[in-house]
Write an enzyme that holds these catalytic residues in place. Structure first.
Site, PDB file in Angstrom:
ATOM      1  CE  LYS A  13      -7.331   6.652  -5.720  1.00 23.03           C
ATOM      2  NZ  LYS A  13      -7.074   5.612  -6.449  1.00 23.03           N
ATOM      3  NE  ARG A  85      -8.359  -0.567  -5.186  1.00 24.02           N
ATOM      4  CZ  ARG A  85      -7.454   0.457  -4.741  1.00 24.02           C
ATOM      5  NH1 ARG A  85      -7.549   0.969  -3.521  1.00 24.02           N
ATOM      6  NH2 ARG A  85      -6.339   0.558  -5.332  1.00 24.02           N
ATOM      7  NE  ARG A 124       2.744   4.775  -7.968  1.00 23.15           N
ATOM      8  CZ  ARG A 124       1.641   4.678  -7.727  1.00 23.15           C
ATOM      9  NH1 ARG A 124       1.073   5.894  -7.317  1.00 23.15           N
ATOM     10  NH2 ARG A 124       0.930   3.639  -8.022  1.00 23.15           N
ATOM     11  NE  ARG A 130       2.462   1.294  -5.430  1.00 19.77           N
ATOM     12  CZ  ARG A 130       1.305   1.938  -5.181  1.00 19.77           C
ATOM     13  NH1 ARG A 130       1.083   3.371  -4.847  1.00 19.77           N
ATOM     14  NH2 ARG A 130       0.328   1.108  -5.573  1.00 19.77           N
ATOM     15  NE  ARG A 141      -2.180  -0.884  -9.025  1.00 19.62           N
ATOM     16  CZ  ARG A 141      -0.885   0.026  -9.284  1.00 19.62           C
ATOM     17  NH1 ARG A 141       0.053  -0.451 -10.079  1.00 19.62           N
ATOM     18  NH2 ARG A 141      -0.839   1.173  -8.951  1.00 19.62           N
TER      19      ARG A 141
END
Ligand code: ADP
Length: 203
Positions: A13, A85, A124, A130, A141
């Site tokens: 996204k 969300r 990632r 992160r 998540r």
């Protein structure tokens, strides 16, 4: 152009939203970036949301709705990424956009399987460190996406606004598919402020 982009974590996204924003000269409004910025600044908001982000939990709806209202108020166009969300967030967004007479042009959905999503997020995590790209937060998540955000997808699907794109293709292929979808909604060269509501609604 007012575009909403939906899809699970790791669907690409953010990458696609940035490309769309650049090509169409509209701001990329990404709630995750806004919240991480607040954490980096150490602002009151940042201190409040930091532990929530680290767990991969969701920030309370009322806080997110206020934040988005303030951010979108003065924008004519945008690519919205990371909001809504939850169904209450979607209801608040729809009401807000109706009130300011700036309806969405299209809702894009990037579809990827959980396996692909998890692989991309772990990679990632290794590259960018992160804190929510750790296995446990990733699971959390994706669980929240399936439970709370998929009903938002269904809401826009039943409203006839949703265009699905296969997110497992290359970045360029996905972007090509998105551009094709955007041309259907609003052909290049048409009035960017949408003074012809009939055509936009029937698209
Ligand atoms: P991802 O979609 O990969 O989880 P984001 O950068 O969009 O990444 O969001 C990071 C985190 O920011 C989320 O896990 C959540 O804690 C918080 N967040 C972002 N947008 C929202 C939202 N609309 N409602 C609640 N929390 C949000």
């Amino acid at each position: 152009m007012r575009i909403l982009i939906l899809g699970p974590q790791g669907s690409g996204k953010g990458t696609q939203a940035k490309l769309i924003a650049k090509l169409h000269d509209v701001p990329h409004v990404a709630t995750g970036d806004i919240l991480r910025g607040a954490v980096a600044e150490g602002s009151e908001l940042g201190q409040r949301v930091q532990p929530i982000l680290e767990r991969g939990d969701l920030v309370p709806d009322d806080l997110m709705v206020d934040l988005i209202r303030e951010r979108l108020e003065d924008e004519h166009g945008f690519v919205l990424d990371g909001f809504p969300r939850t169904v209450p967030q979607a209801e608040a967004l729809d009401a807000m956009l109706l009130e300011i007479e700036k309806p969405l042009d299209v809702v894009l959905l990037l579809e990827v399987s959980d396996d692909v999503a998890v692989d991309r997020l772990l990679q990632r995590g290794a590259e960018e460190h992160r804190p929510d790209d750790e296995p446990e937060a990733i699971r959390n998540r994706l669980r929240l996406y399936h439970g709370l955000t998929e009903p938002v997808v269904e809401r826009y699907r039943s409203g006839g606004m949703l265009v699905s794109v296969d997110g497992e293709q290359t970045v360029d292929e996905v972007f090509g598919a998105i551009e094709d979808a955007l041309k259907q909604v609003r052909p290049m060269g048409s009035d960017p402020l949408g003074s012809d509501p009939e055509r936009v609604q029937s698209a």
